[in-house]
Design a protein around this motif. Structure first.
Motif, PDB file in Angstrom:
ATOM      1  N   ASN A 171       0.914  -1.276   0.031  1.00 19.12           N
ATOM      2  CA  ASN A 171      -0.056  -0.119   0.251  1.00 19.12           C
ATOM      3  C   ASN A 171       0.810   1.262  -0.006  1.00 19.12           C
ATOM      4  OD1 ASN A 171      -2.387  -1.494   0.283  1.00 19.12           O
ATOM      5  ND2 ASN A 171      -1.728  -1.812   2.275  1.00 19.12           N
ATOM      6  N   ARG A 214      -0.165   5.693  -5.294  1.00 16.67           N
ATOM      7  CA  ARG A 214      -0.898   5.311  -4.410  1.00 16.67           C
ATOM      8  C   ARG A 214      -1.086   3.668  -4.235  1.00 16.67           C
ATOM      9  NH1 ARG A 214      -5.465   8.921  -1.377  1.00 16.67           N
ATOM     10  NH2 ARG A 214      -4.388   7.933   0.320  1.00 16.67           N
ATOM     11  N   ASN A 215      -1.124   3.009  -3.317  1.00 15.93           N
ATOM     12  CA  ASN A 215      -1.416   1.642  -2.929  1.00 15.93           C
ATOM     13  C   ASN A 215      -0.730   0.802  -3.907  1.00 15.93           C
ATOM     14  OD1 ASN A 215      -3.814   2.588  -1.423  1.00 15.93           O
ATOM     15  ND2 ASN A 215      -4.957   3.192  -3.314  1.00 15.93           N
ATOM     16  N   LYS A 256      -0.887   4.822 -10.421  1.00 12.86           N
ATOM     17  CA  LYS A 256      -1.274   3.164  -9.980  1.00 12.86           C
ATOM     18  C   LYS A 256      -0.057   2.279 -10.797  1.00 12.86           C
ATOM     19  CE  LYS A 256      -5.968   3.818  -9.721  1.00 12.86           C
ATOM     20  NZ  LYS A 256      -7.397   3.407 -10.253  1.00 12.86           N
TER      21      LYS A 256
END
Length: 237
Positions: free
Chosen positions: A6, A24-25, A206
């Protein structure tokens, strides 16, 4: 050997409010002696991701796990000391980091220059070397401290296709010899296929993909397909 859970990195504006996320993530797991290639558009955050894994930048959220204290990084522009000779560039980290000097340092410098095909260049300076030779020197300096995990930031940037392929072959050969685990960032899909057991695309904050080169070539993911085939229309634009 490398585990990202994460993971997110953002940069605040002047008032301290976090308004811009680079990514993010992010989830990434690489086993010992494995490799991953990360591709993406210029400015997508690939180098920021590597620097966060290396500990040069603190993550904003999530965790970075590197199961070894011996981590090396090859910067995109090699970060060579232009005022030092080829040999001195290798002796510097041995002396300053590993406290190795004298005959043992000389032996290691000679060995690693041989490993990357630079024997006989000891007294030259970086600006007397070709781009490909500078990359080889950067790789030798990165590996001379025997890291178990290595981060390569665009190791073939600015090189012609033939030299680029040779550098990728060199990295893969050294991996077999040293059992290192590595991540390589690149904008060249051919080098990504050559270097990565897993191939990822960093896009729009991402991390996508993570399949083998063979499966990546056959992916139906529209963003990955757009990048692979250089299409001007699609989710990346």
């Amino acid at each position: 050997m490398i585990r990202l859970e994460n993971l997110g990195k953002g940069f605040p504006e002047k008032n301290g409010v976090l308004s811009h996320w680079i990514f993010r993530n992010v989830q990434l797991h690489i086993p010992k002696n494995g490799s991953a290639a990360i591709v993406g558009l210029s400015g997508s955050g690939k180098s920021v991701l590597l620097k966060t894994i290396a500990g040069l930048l603190d993550p904003t959220e999530g965790k970075v796990g590197v199961n070894s204290p011996r981590l090396g990084m090859l910067f995109q522009k090699n970060a060579l000391f232009t005022s030092l000779s080829v040999r001195e560039n290798l002796l510097f980290p041995l002396r300053e980091t590993a406290k190795i000097t004298g005959h043992e340092a000389d032996r290691l410098a000679e060995k690693f220059l041989g490993d990357v095909g630079l024997s006989g260049t000891d007294s030259l300076f970086p600006d007397e070397l070709s781009g490909g030779m500078q990359k080889r020197l950067g790789i030798a300096r990165c590996l001379i401290l025997d890291p178990e995990v290595v981060l390569f930031d665009d190791p073939t940037a600015g090189l012609d296709p033939i030299t680029s392929q040779k550098i990728a072959e060199l990295i893969r050969g050294l991996q077999t010899h040293t059992q290192m685990t590595f991540i390589a960032v690149t904008n060249d899909m051919q080098r990504a296929y050559q270097l990565g057991d897993q191939v990822y695309l960093l896009a729009n904050g991402k991390l996508l993909g993570g399949e083998s080169p063979a499966k990546t070539r056959e992916t139906r993911d529209p963003a990955i397909r757009q990048f692979i085939f250089g299409q001007t229309e699609g989710p990346l634009t």
